[in-house]
Design an enzyme around this catalytic site. Structure first.
Site, PDB file in Angstrom:
ATOM      1  N   CYS A 117      -0.964  25.727 -72.417  1.00  0.00           N
ATOM      2  CA  CYS A 117      -0.787  26.899 -73.208  1.00  0.00           C
ATOM      3  C   CYS A 117       0.562  27.073 -73.513  1.00  0.00           C
ATOM      4  O   CYS A 117       1.341  27.304 -74.428  1.00  0.00           O
ATOM      5  CB  CYS A 117      -1.558  28.002 -72.685  1.00  0.00           C
ATOM      6  SG  CYS A 117      -3.400  27.826 -72.831  1.00  0.00           S
TER       7      CYS A 117
ATOM      8  N   LEU B  68      -6.140  38.638 -78.588  1.00  0.00           N
ATOM      9  CA  LEU B  68      -6.837  39.249 -77.734  1.00  0.00           C
ATOM     10  C   LEU B  68      -8.323  38.807 -77.823  1.00  0.00           C
ATOM     11  O   LEU B  68      -8.746  38.666 -78.861  1.00  0.00           O
ATOM     12  CB  LEU B  68      -7.077  40.935 -77.980  1.00  0.00           C
ATOM     13  CG  LEU B  68      -5.919  41.824 -77.326  1.00  0.00           C
ATOM     14  CD1 LEU B  68      -6.223  42.924 -77.643  1.00  0.00           C
ATOM     15  CD2 LEU B  68      -6.138  41.612 -75.829  1.00  0.00           C
TER      16      LEU B  68
ATOM     17  N   HIS C 246      -1.912  40.362 -59.364  1.00  0.00           N
ATOM     18  CA  HIS C 246      -2.155  39.920 -57.917  1.00  0.00           C
ATOM     19  C   HIS C 246      -0.894  39.000 -57.926  1.00  0.00           C
ATOM     20  O   HIS C 246      -1.076  38.027 -58.094  1.00  0.00           O
ATOM     21  CB  HIS C 246      -3.561  39.161 -57.754  1.00  0.00           C
ATOM     22  CG  HIS C 246      -3.642  38.628 -56.442  1.00  0.00           C
ATOM     23  ND1 HIS C 246      -3.555  39.593 -55.246  1.00  0.00           N
ATOM     24  CD2 HIS C 246      -4.031  37.473 -56.016  1.00  0.00           C
ATOM     25  CE1 HIS C 246      -3.738  39.011 -53.806  1.00  0.00           C
ATOM     26  NE2 HIS C 246      -4.241  37.725 -54.271  1.00  0.00           N
TER      27      HIS C 246
ATOM     28  N   CYS D 196      -1.742  32.016 -76.432  1.00  0.00           N
ATOM     29  CA  CYS D 196      -1.788  33.088 -75.453  1.00  0.00           C
ATOM     30  C   CYS D 196      -2.695  34.147 -75.463  1.00  0.00           C
ATOM     31  O   CYS D 196      -2.884  34.904 -76.187  1.00  0.00           O
ATOM     32  CB  CYS D 196      -0.397  33.749 -75.574  1.00  0.00           C
ATOM     33  SG  CYS D 196      -0.037  35.225 -74.395  1.00  0.00           S
TER      34      CYS D 196
END
Length: 264
Positions: A146, A208, A51, A168
């Site tokens: 971060c 992840l 977006h 991250c």
């Protein structure tokens, strides 16, 4: 952006199992580097929809020095809501550190204004740096920075930017981070009458979350489209005066969104 998919594959194959603050757990690699030539296209991933207006508004919010979510919520952006207090405040996070870094002797430093001044007046400087990691303020922040430090470098009237990101979230956060700092590089280049060069991203703990693994495996099967092109419609008198409508993203072709829950 094949380089992003290469990173996803590396984490899925080589990532270490680690516990984390959220309790979800991660697959993690430490120390990773990517470069994006901004002359060849705007690095917004195409293997899922991102977006772009949310990326723009968040950056404009940072540049305002704002740390209350009202501006974001007024533009239907809720990504910071989970960390805000009952009044909408997040403490002295990015915007305050960028625009109003408070010193022990009572001074207030506008780091963004400083780097633009340096780029215009001393482009060979090795001190064109912005830091969000204010150790004295960390305990007051709802979420610690971060993306902690970025540096600009000028060669032959071309502006380059390098970001260091200590932590991250690769699936949800990294696409935003790459696009946001690439956009900032375009904006500062325009303000300083320079061309854009490379955006260089360096990550520390690159991970992840385990509740994003299924989505990442789906994404790596997709073939990237050509990158879109960023057009800036006008040049405001200063960097703090840009608006959403000043930016056009041309030829942004993307695969469908992939839903994932944010780790809090």
């Amino acid at each position: 952006m094949k380089s992003y998919l290469v990173l996803l594959k590396k984490i899925l194959k080589e990532g270490s199992n680690r516990k984390d603050r959220t309790g979800i757990g991660t697959l993690s690699v430490f120390g990773y580097h990517m470069e994006f030539n901004l002359k060849l296209g705007f690095p917004l991933i195409t293997t899922k929809k991102c977006h772009f207006p949310a990326i723009v508004h968040e950056l404009l919010w940072f540049l305002k020095g704002d740390t209350n979510i009202k501006y974001l919520n007024d533009h239907n952006i809720s990504i910071w809501n989970p960390w805000a207090d009952e009044r909408g405040y997040l403490g002295p996070i990015y915007g305050e550190q960028w625009r109003s870094w408070k010193t022990k002797d009572g001074r207030v430093i506008d780091q963004i204004d400083n780097v633009i001044h340096l780029i215009k007046n001393n482009p060979n400087s090795r001190r064109i740096v912005v830091s969000s990691w204010n150790v004295g303020d960390l305990h007051k922040m709802a979420l610690l920075p971060c993306h902690v430090l970025f540096q600009f470098h000028v060669v032959d009237h071309v502006l380059h930017c390098q970001l260091y990101q200590r932590s991250c979230d690769v699936f949800l956060g990294l696409p935003f981070n790459i696009a946001s700092y690439s956009l900032l590089t375009h904006m500062i280049a325009q303000q300083c009458n320079l061309k854009v060069g490379n955006f260089i991203w360096t990550g520390g703990d690159v991970h992840l979350y385990k509740n994003h693994i299924k989505q990442a495996k789906k994404q790596i099967l997709r073939r990237p489209y050509l990158l879109p092109k960023l057009v800036i419609n006008r040049k405001p008198t200063q960097i703090f005066n840009y608006l959403l409508q000043d930016f056009n993203l041309l030829n942004y072709k993307y695969h469908p969104s992939i839903h994932a829950k944010i780790a809090i």
